[in-house]
Design a protein around this motif. Sequence first.
Motif, PDB file in Angstrom:
ATOM      1  N   GLU A 160      -6.231   3.621  -5.083  1.00  0.00           N
ATOM      2  CA  GLU A 160      -6.021   4.730  -4.142  1.00  0.00           C
ATOM      3  C   GLU A 160      -5.232   4.254  -2.922  1.00  0.00           C
ATOM      4  O   GLU A 160      -4.331   4.962  -2.425  1.00  0.00           O
ATOM      5  N   VAL A 161      -5.561   3.043  -2.441  1.00  0.00           N
ATOM      6  CA  VAL A 161      -4.820   2.501  -1.293  1.00  0.00           C
ATOM      7  C   VAL A 161      -3.355   2.290  -1.653  1.00  0.00           C
ATOM      8  O   VAL A 161      -2.445   2.607  -0.870  1.00  0.00           O
ATOM      9  N   GLN A 162      -3.107   1.765  -2.851  1.00  0.00           N
ATOM     10  CA  GLN A 162      -1.722   1.575  -3.275  1.00  0.00           C
ATOM     11  C   GLN A 162      -0.990   2.912  -3.398  1.00  0.00           C
ATOM     12  O   GLN A 162       0.171   3.026  -3.016  1.00  0.00           O
ATOM     13  N   ARG A 163      -1.704   3.917  -3.924  1.00  0.00           N
ATOM     14  CA  ARG A 163      -1.074   5.234  -4.047  1.00  0.00           C
ATOM     15  C   ARG A 163      -0.731   5.808  -2.671  1.00  0.00           C
ATOM     16  O   ARG A 163       0.363   6.348  -2.448  1.00  0.00           O
ATOM     17  N   LEU A 164      -1.698   5.687  -1.739  1.00  0.00           N
ATOM     18  CA  LEU A 164      -1.443   6.185  -0.380  1.00  0.00           C
ATOM     19  C   LEU A 164      -0.312   5.421   0.296  1.00  0.00           C
ATOM     20  O   LEU A 164       0.520   6.000   0.998  1.00  0.00           O
ATOM     21  N   GLU A 165      -0.295   4.084   0.093  1.00  0.00           N
ATOM     22  CA  GLU A 165       0.795   3.296   0.670  1.00  0.00           C
ATOM     23  C   GLU A 165       2.138   3.710   0.088  1.00  0.00           C
ATOM     24  O   GLU A 165       3.134   3.825   0.813  1.00  0.00           O
ATOM     25  N   GLU A 166       2.174   3.931  -1.236  1.00  0.00           N
ATOM     26  CA  GLU A 166       3.421   4.368  -1.871  1.00  0.00           C
ATOM     27  C   GLU A 166       3.837   5.744  -1.360  1.00  0.00           C
ATOM     28  O   GLU A 166       5.033   5.999  -1.094  1.00  0.00           O
ATOM     29  N   GLN A 167       2.843   6.647  -1.214  1.00  0.00           N
ATOM     30  CA  GLN A 167       3.152   7.975  -0.688  1.00  0.00           C
ATOM     31  C   GLN A 167       3.666   7.883   0.747  1.00  0.00           C
ATOM     32  O   GLN A 167       4.643   8.542   1.118  1.00  0.00           O
ATOM     33  N   ASP A 168       3.016   7.049   1.557  1.00  0.00           N
ATOM     34  CA  ASP A 168       3.475   6.880   2.938  1.00  0.00           C
ATOM     35  C   ASP A 168       4.877   6.274   2.974  1.00  0.00           C
ATOM     36  O   ASP A 168       5.713   6.670   3.809  1.00  0.00           O
ATOM     37  N   ARG A 169       5.131   5.324   2.073  1.00  0.00           N
ATOM     38  CA  ARG A 169       6.476   4.738   2.012  1.00  0.00           C
ATOM     39  C   ARG A 169       7.522   5.789   1.631  1.00  0.00           C
ATOM     40  O   ARG A 169       8.602   5.847   2.227  1.00  0.00           O
TER      41      ARG A 169
END
Length: 254
Positions: A152-161
């Motif tokens: 989930e953190v990776q997904r959020l980081e990718e979305q934020d990126r």
Amino acid sequence: IPVQCTHLDLFEIQRQREARRKALARKRAKEQVQLTPEPVEGREHVHVQTELYLEEISDRTIEVDTECQTDAFLDRPPTPFFIPAKTGRDVATQIEEGELFDFDIEVEPILEVLVGKTMEQALLEVMEEEELAQLWAHQRAYAELRNAELAEVQRLEEQDRRYREEKERRKLQHIQMLQKQKETTEKIAAWAFAKRYLTDLIPSVFSNLRESGFFYDPIERDIETEFLPWLMTEVEETLEKKVLGRMMLDCKLR
């Protein structure tokens, strides 16, 4: 076996060395300084020892040859076993059957202890296995939860990126649009200013150029540059000939 050896002890060897040293010293002193006068005819000088004890002076150590025979070689006997010495007194006692303990009676508490300890150890091992199983289950659940949180953190980081990249791209597009709009406005203003400025400039430039002679009629220009200079030259030559004729006529008349 013949053996060559000396039968002088350490004191004898030192004494002989001292005597030899003294003889050499006397000989050297005699060679250097002659203190005794020469003997009279028929006599001669003789070396005499003046020490307390007389000693034999010899330049070579006395040596004696002797022989001895060794015994036949004997085998070494085997080394006996080491037996430590006793430090006390040996005593003995007589014990009849049944005096010490009854095995069937005495073994019961030992067996109870062994069985009890075995059961206790088995229960502890079973409880430890159950506890380990629970720990492994908790670890698996924690690992799954952690992996899900990491995903989930990776997904959020990718979305934020992606959001940041989209924001930067939109800002760049807006800046480019503003820049193009500014350039277009400047171009339109420059075109309008140039059109308004050149409206009166072109006629005045053409008139100035026409007045300066940049725009001309070819026939008129040819007449001005070719015909008129030639005509003036011919007229001048004709006038000069007429003037010359009149001058000659005046001279003849006189």
